[in-house]
Motif scaffolding. Sequence first.
Motif, short mmCIF file in Angstrom:
data_model
loop_
_atom_site.label_atom_id
_atom_site.label_comp_id
_atom_site.label_asym_id
_atom_site.label_seq_id
_atom_site.Cartn_x
_atom_site.Cartn_y
_atom_site.Cartn_z
N GLU A 23 0.81 -1.22 0.00
CA GLU A 23 0.00 0.00 0.00
C GLU A 23 0.84 1.27 0.00
O GLU A 23 0.37 2.31 -0.45
CB GLU A 23 -0.95 0.04 1.21
CG GLU A 23 -2.00 -1.04 1.21
CD GLU A 23 -1.59 -2.25 2.01
OE1 GLU A 23 -0.94 -2.12 3.05
OE2 GLU A 23 -1.91 -3.37 1.56
N VAL A 24 2.05 1.23 0.53
CA VAL A 24 2.87 2.44 0.58
C VAL A 24 3.62 2.69 -0.73
O VAL A 24 4.18 3.75 -0.94
CB VAL A 24 3.89 2.44 1.75
CG1 VAL A 24 3.19 2.29 3.08
CG2 VAL A 24 4.96 1.40 1.57
N ILE A 25 3.61 1.69 -1.61
CA ILE A 25 4.31 1.82 -2.88
C ILE A 25 3.39 2.48 -3.88
O ILE A 25 2.62 1.83 -4.58
CB ILE A 25 4.83 0.46 -3.39
CG1 ILE A 25 5.71 -0.20 -2.34
CG2 ILE A 25 5.56 0.64 -4.70
CD1 ILE A 25 6.15 -1.61 -2.69
N GLU A 26 3.44 3.79 -3.92
CA GLU A 26 2.66 4.60 -4.86
C GLU A 26 3.63 5.50 -5.61
O GLU A 26 4.58 6.02 -5.02
CB GLU A 26 1.64 5.47 -4.11
CG GLU A 26 0.57 4.69 -3.39
CD GLU A 26 -0.46 4.11 -4.34
OE1 GLU A 26 -0.68 4.67 -5.42
OE2 GLU A 26 -1.05 3.07 -3.98
N ALA A 27 3.40 5.70 -6.88
CA ALA A 27 4.32 6.43 -7.74
C ALA A 27 4.76 7.77 -7.16
O ALA A 27 5.93 8.14 -7.25
CB ALA A 27 3.70 6.64 -9.11
N ASN A 28 3.85 8.51 -6.53
CA ASN A 28 4.18 9.85 -6.05
C ASN A 28 4.59 9.91 -4.58
O ASN A 28 4.89 10.99 -4.07
CB ASN A 28 3.02 10.81 -6.31
CG ASN A 28 2.82 11.04 -7.79
OD1 ASN A 28 3.78 11.17 -8.55
ND2 ASN A 28 1.57 11.05 -8.22
N ASN A 29 4.60 8.77 -3.90
CA ASN A 29 5.04 8.74 -2.51
C ASN A 29 6.54 8.95 -2.41
O ASN A 29 7.30 8.55 -3.29
CB ASN A 29 4.68 7.42 -1.83
CG ASN A 29 3.22 7.34 -1.44
OD1 ASN A 29 2.47 8.29 -1.59
ND2 ASN A 29 2.81 6.19 -0.94
N GLU A 33 11.13 8.15 2.72
CA GLU A 33 10.24 8.12 3.88
C GLU A 33 9.41 6.84 3.92
O GLU A 33 9.21 6.25 4.97
CB GLU A 33 9.32 9.34 3.88
CG GLU A 33 10.02 10.63 4.19
CD GLU A 33 9.09 11.83 4.09
OE1 GLU A 33 7.87 11.65 3.93
OE2 GLU A 33 9.61 12.96 4.15
N SER A 34 8.93 6.41 2.77
CA SER A 34 8.08 5.23 2.70
C SER A 34 8.83 3.95 3.01
O SER A 34 8.31 3.05 3.66
CB SER A 34 7.43 5.11 1.32
OG SER A 34 6.61 6.22 1.05
N LEU A 35 10.06 3.86 2.52
CA LEU A 35 10.83 2.63 2.71
C LEU A 35 11.53 2.57 4.06
O LEU A 35 11.78 1.49 4.59
CB LEU A 35 11.87 2.49 1.60
CG LEU A 35 11.33 2.33 0.19
CD1 LEU A 35 12.48 2.17 -0.80
CD2 LEU A 35 10.38 1.15 0.10
N ASP A 36 11.89 3.72 4.60
CA ASP A 36 12.60 3.79 5.89
C ASP A 36 13.81 2.84 5.90
O ASP A 36 13.98 2.03 6.80
CB ASP A 36 11.63 3.45 7.04
CG ASP A 36 12.25 3.81 8.39
OD1 ASP A 36 13.02 4.77 8.48
OD2 ASP A 36 11.94 3.08 9.37
N VAL A 66 13.42 11.13 -5.35
CA VAL A 66 12.49 11.59 -4.32
C VAL A 66 11.31 10.63 -4.23
O VAL A 66 10.98 10.16 -3.14
CB VAL A 66 11.99 13.03 -4.61
CG1 VAL A 66 10.95 13.46 -3.57
CG2 VAL A 66 13.17 14.00 -4.64
N THR A 67 10.72 10.30 -5.35
CA THR A 67 9.51 9.47 -5.36
C THR A 67 9.81 8.08 -5.93
O THR A 67 10.86 7.85 -6.54
CB THR A 67 8.42 10.11 -6.22
OG1 THR A 67 8.85 10.13 -7.59
CG2 THR A 67 8.08 11.51 -5.75
N PHE A 68 8.86 7.19 -5.75
CA PHE A 68 8.96 5.87 -6.37
C PHE A 68 9.06 6.03 -7.89
O PHE A 68 9.80 5.31 -8.54
CB PHE A 68 7.76 5.00 -6.00
CG PHE A 68 7.83 4.45 -4.61
CD1 PHE A 68 8.50 3.27 -4.34
CD2 PHE A 68 7.23 5.12 -3.55
CE1 PHE A 68 8.57 2.75 -3.06
CE2 PHE A 68 7.30 4.61 -2.26
CZ PHE A 68 7.97 3.43 -2.01
N GLN A 69 8.30 6.97 -8.44
CA GLN A 69 8.33 7.18 -9.89
C GLN A 69 9.74 7.56 -10.35
O GLN A 69 10.20 7.10 -11.39
CB GLN A 69 7.31 8.25 -10.32
CG GLN A 69 7.19 8.37 -11.82
CD GLN A 69 6.67 7.07 -12.45
OE1 GLN A 69 5.64 6.55 -12.05
NE2 GLN A 69 7.38 6.57 -13.45
N ASN A 70 10.43 8.40 -9.57
CA ASN A 70 11.82 8.75 -9.90
C ASN A 70 12.68 7.49 -9.96
O ASN A 70 13.54 7.36 -10.84
CB ASN A 70 12.42 9.70 -8.87
CG ASN A 70 11.75 11.03 -8.77
OD1 ASN A 70 11.65 11.58 -7.68
ND2 ASN A 70 11.29 11.60 -9.88
#
Length: 82
Positions: A23-29, A33-36, A66-70
């Motif tokens: 759920e935390v794996i979103e393109a713009n997240n 921070e999300s992966l810690d 910065v983001t997953f998309q990056n």
Amino acid sequence: MNNEEILEKINQILVEEFEVDNEVIEANNNLKESLDLDSLDYIDLVVLVESNFGVKLVEADFRELVTFQNFYDLIERKMSKN
């Protein structure tokens, strides 16, 4: 490997190897921070990406992420150069 396959493979690695909730794996997240992840986790991530995608990552590659998309875009760019 197309864009969707790259995205799915990266997400699979994150879920299986780093126990990240899907759920935390979103393109713009925010990736960091999300992966810690700590510095050793980033080394593991680099090794896994290099072995699964056949690309070489360097420290400078992570400075701009910065983001997953990056992250997805980085892998796609690296793969297109091979």
